[in-house]
Scaffold this motif. Structure first.
Motif, mmCIF file in Angstrom:
data_model
loop_
_atom_site.group_PDB
_atom_site.id
_atom_site.type_symbol
_atom_site.label_atom_id
_atom_site.label_comp_id
_atom_site.label_asym_id
_atom_site.label_seq_id
_atom_site.Cartn_x
_atom_site.Cartn_y
_atom_site.Cartn_z
ATOM 1 N N ASP A 1 0.855 -1.184 0.000
ATOM 2 C CA ASP A 1 0.000 0.000 0.000
ATOM 3 C C ASP A 1 0.896 1.241 0.000
ATOM 4 O O ASP A 1 2.062 1.193 0.392
ATOM 5 C CB ASP A 1 -0.982 0.003 1.164
ATOM 6 N N LEU A 2 0.347 2.376 -0.457
ATOM 7 C CA LEU A 2 1.161 3.575 -0.687
ATOM 8 C C LEU A 2 1.897 4.040 0.556
ATOM 9 O O LEU A 2 3.078 4.388 0.483
ATOM 10 C CB LEU A 2 0.281 4.715 -1.233
ATOM 11 N N GLU A 3 1.250 4.015 1.713
ATOM 12 C CA GLU A 3 1.909 4.484 2.937
ATOM 13 C C GLU A 3 3.131 3.621 3.274
ATOM 14 O O GLU A 3 4.200 4.133 3.603
ATOM 15 C CB GLU A 3 0.926 4.468 4.113
ATOM 16 N N GLU A 4 2.966 2.308 3.170
ATOM 17 C CA GLU A 4 4.092 1.419 3.460
ATOM 18 C C GLU A 4 5.140 1.488 2.348
ATOM 19 O O GLU A 4 6.345 1.461 2.600
ATOM 20 C CB GLU A 4 3.609 -0.017 3.631
ATOM 21 N N GLU A 5 4.685 1.624 1.112
ATOM 22 C CA GLU A 5 5.616 1.685 -0.019
ATOM 23 C C GLU A 5 6.445 2.964 0.009
ATOM 24 O O GLU A 5 7.574 2.986 -0.465
ATOM 25 C CB GLU A 5 4.857 1.577 -1.345
ATOM 26 N N ASN A 6 5.920 4.038 0.545
ATOM 27 C CA ASN A 6 6.649 5.306 0.611
ATOM 28 C C ASN A 6 7.513 5.437 1.861
ATOM 29 O O ASN A 6 8.013 6.505 2.151
ATOM 30 C CB ASN A 6 5.679 6.489 0.519
ATOM 31 N N ASN A 7 7.723 4.359 2.582
ATOM 32 C CA ASN A 7 8.609 4.358 3.737
ATOM 33 C C ASN A 7 10.047 4.331 3.220
ATOM 34 O O ASN A 7 10.482 3.335 2.649
ATOM 35 C CB ASN A 7 8.324 3.136 4.610
ATOM 36 N N PRO A 8 10.831 5.419 3.397
ATOM 37 C CA PRO A 8 12.172 5.477 2.802
ATOM 38 C C PRO A 8 13.134 4.422 3.334
ATOM 39 O O PRO A 8 14.015 3.961 2.603
ATOM 40 C CB PRO A 8 12.658 6.888 3.125
ATOM 41 N N VAL A 9 12.978 4.007 4.578
ATOM 42 C CA VAL A 9 13.861 2.972 5.122
ATOM 43 C C VAL A 9 13.612 1.652 4.406
ATOM 44 O O VAL A 9 14.544 0.976 3.966
ATOM 45 C CB VAL A 9 13.676 2.826 6.654
ATOM 46 N N LYS A 10 12.334 1.284 4.258
ATOM 47 C CA LYS A 10 11.995 0.050 3.543
ATOM 48 C C LYS A 10 12.389 0.145 2.072
ATOM 49 O O LYS A 10 12.819 -0.836 1.469
ATOM 50 C CB LYS A 10 10.502 -0.248 3.671
ATOM 51 N N GLN A 11 12.246 1.344 1.497
ATOM 52 C CA GLN A 11 12.618 1.524 0.099
ATOM 53 C C GLN A 11 14.121 1.305 -0.097
ATOM 54 O O GLN A 11 14.543 0.655 -1.050
ATOM 55 C CB GLN A 11 12.225 2.914 -0.389
ATOM 56 N N PHE A 12 14.933 1.851 0.807
ATOM 57 C CA PHE A 12 16.371 1.656 0.670
ATOM 58 C C PHE A 12 16.745 0.198 0.895
ATOM 59 O O PHE A 12 17.602 -0.343 0.197
ATOM 60 C CB PHE A 12 17.170 2.567 1.607
ATOM 61 N N GLU A 13 16.120 -0.450 1.868
ATOM 62 C CA GLU A 13 16.385 -1.871 2.093
ATOM 63 C C GLU A 13 16.078 -2.681 0.833
ATOM 64 O O GLU A 13 16.820 -3.593 0.474
ATOM 65 C CB GLU A 13 15.566 -2.400 3.279
ATOM 66 N N PHE A 14 14.990 -2.336 0.143
ATOM 67 C CA PHE A 14 14.613 -3.030 -1.088
ATOM 68 C C PHE A 14 15.651 -2.769 -2.184
ATOM 69 O O PHE A 14 16.123 -3.705 -2.839
ATOM 70 C CB PHE A 14 13.215 -2.576 -1.530
ATOM 71 N N SER A 15 16.040 -1.504 -2.368
ATOM 72 C CA SER A 15 17.051 -1.160 -3.372
ATOM 73 C C SER A 15 18.364 -1.874 -3.069
ATOM 74 O O SER A 15 19.027 -2.408 -3.968
ATOM 75 C CB SER A 15 17.285 0.354 -3.402
ATOM 76 N N LYS A 16 18.740 -1.873 -1.810
ATOM 77 C CA LYS A 16 19.975 -2.518 -1.377
ATOM 78 C C LYS A 16 19.922 -4.022 -1.658
ATOM 79 O O LYS A 16 20.901 -4.597 -2.145
ATOM 80 C CB LYS A 16 20.181 -2.247 0.114
ATOM 81 N N SER A 17 18.783 -4.647 -1.379
ATOM 82 C CA SER A 17 18.673 -6.092 -1.614
ATOM 83 C C SER A 17 18.781 -6.438 -3.096
ATOM 84 O O SER A 17 19.390 -7.456 -3.451
ATOM 85 C CB SER A 17 17.363 -6.637 -1.031
ATOM 86 N N ILE A 18 18.244 -5.590 -3.958
ATOM 87 C CA ILE A 18 18.356 -5.818 -5.406
ATOM 88 C C ILE A 18 19.820 -5.703 -5.832
ATOM 89 O O ILE A 18 20.335 -6.532 -6.593
ATOM 90 C CB ILE A 18 17.485 -4.823 -6.205
ATOM 91 N N ALA A 19 20.523 -4.672 -5.350
ATOM 92 C CA ALA A 19 21.932 -4.470 -5.708
ATOM 93 C C ALA A 19 22.796 -5.632 -5.228
ATOM 94 O O ALA A 19 23.646 -6.142 -5.971
ATOM 95 C CB ALA A 19 22.435 -3.157 -5.127
ATOM 96 N N ILE A 20 22.588 -6.079 -4.001
ATOM 97 C CA ILE A 20 23.374 -7.183 -3.450
ATOM 98 C C ILE A 20 23.090 -8.481 -4.201
ATOM 99 O O ILE A 20 24.008 -9.250 -4.509
ATOM 100 C CB ILE A 20 23.112 -7.327 -1.932
ATOM 101 N N THR A 21 21.830 -8.713 -4.530
ATOM 102 C CA THR A 21 21.459 -9.914 -5.286
ATOM 103 C C THR A 21 22.067 -9.888 -6.688
ATOM 104 O O THR A 21 22.588 -10.900 -7.163
ATOM 105 C CB THR A 21 19.926 -10.049 -5.360
ATOM 106 N N ALA A 22 22.024 -8.732 -7.348
ATOM 107 C CA ALA A 22 22.627 -8.612 -8.685
ATOM 108 C C ALA A 22 24.124 -8.876 -8.623
ATOM 109 O O ALA A 22 24.686 -9.547 -9.498
ATOM 110 C CB ALA A 22 22.341 -7.226 -9.260
ATOM 111 N N ASP A 23 24.776 -8.362 -7.591
ATOM 112 C CA ASP A 23 26.209 -8.590 -7.397
ATOM 113 C C ASP A 23 26.488 -10.078 -7.171
ATOM 114 O O ASP A 23 27.390 -10.663 -7.769
ATOM 115 C CB ASP A 23 26.689 -7.756 -6.211
ATOM 116 N N LYS A 24 25.674 -10.693 -6.336
ATOM 117 C CA LYS A 24 25.828 -12.107 -5.999
ATOM 118 C C LYS A 24 25.654 -13.005 -7.224
ATOM 119 O O LYS A 24 26.369 -13.991 -7.381
ATOM 120 C CB LYS A 24 24.813 -12.479 -4.918
ATOM 121 N N PHE A 25 24.708 -12.659 -8.103
ATOM 122 C CA PHE A 25 24.429 -13.492 -9.271
ATOM 123 C C PHE A 25 25.290 -13.155 -10.489
ATOM 124 O O PHE A 25 25.081 -13.692 -11.564
ATOM 125 C CB PHE A 25 22.943 -13.437 -9.634
ATOM 126 N N GLY A 26 26.249 -12.267 -10.310
ATOM 127 C CA GLY A 26 27.219 -12.038 -11.371
ATOM 128 C C GLY A 26 26.877 -10.977 -12.404
ATOM 129 O O GLY A 26 27.515 -10.932 -13.458
#
Length: 125
Positions: free
Chosen positions: A30-55
């Motif tokens: 939902d928009l309120e939870e999706e606009n939480n900047p801490v959760k947003q950064f955690e999500f961005s960070k997880s994508i970057a780490i996963t991309a790094d891990k998978f080569g």
């Protein structure tokens, strides 16, 4: 949410890169939870780490002040170079870069300094 995958050939080797989320997630919360900047950064960070891990060879972000998809205009967006700088310090091998740089957003000298600093983070992960 659509993700772009970039293909580049270097020394006869096909390289793969992708864009990382810059705040918005794509409507899975939902928009309120999706606009939480801490959760947003955690999500961005997880994508970057996963991309790094998978080569993946590289990850990218856009230099935009607001989301460019009209259906996410009310959602947060992280500043490109700050996000890439943070990402460069938490990944091991992947290179970072921006897809678009708008020369009217920053003073050219400041932009050059920002990019040269980011380049240093990219060399020494």
């Amino acid at each position: 949410m659509k993700r772009k995958i970039l293909l580049i050939e270097k020394n006869g080797k096909l390289q793969f890169g992708l864009t990382i989320p810059q705040g918005w997630r794509g409507g899975d919360l939902d928009l309120e939870e999706e606009n939480n900047p801490v959760k947003q950064f955690e999500f961005s960070k997880s994508i970057a780490i996963t991309a790094d891990k998978f080569g993946f060879d590289s990850i990218y972000a856009y230099d935009h002040l607001i989301p460019f998809f009209k259906d996410v205009i009310q959602k947060n967006i992280f500043e490109c170079f700050t996000l890439l700088s943070a990402t460069a310090t938490i990944t091991k091998k992947i290179k970072v870069g921006q897809i678009v740089t708008c020369n009217s957003y920053s003073n050219p000298a400041l932009l050059a300094k920002m990019i040269s600093t980011l380049d240093l983070f990219n060399i020494y992960p």
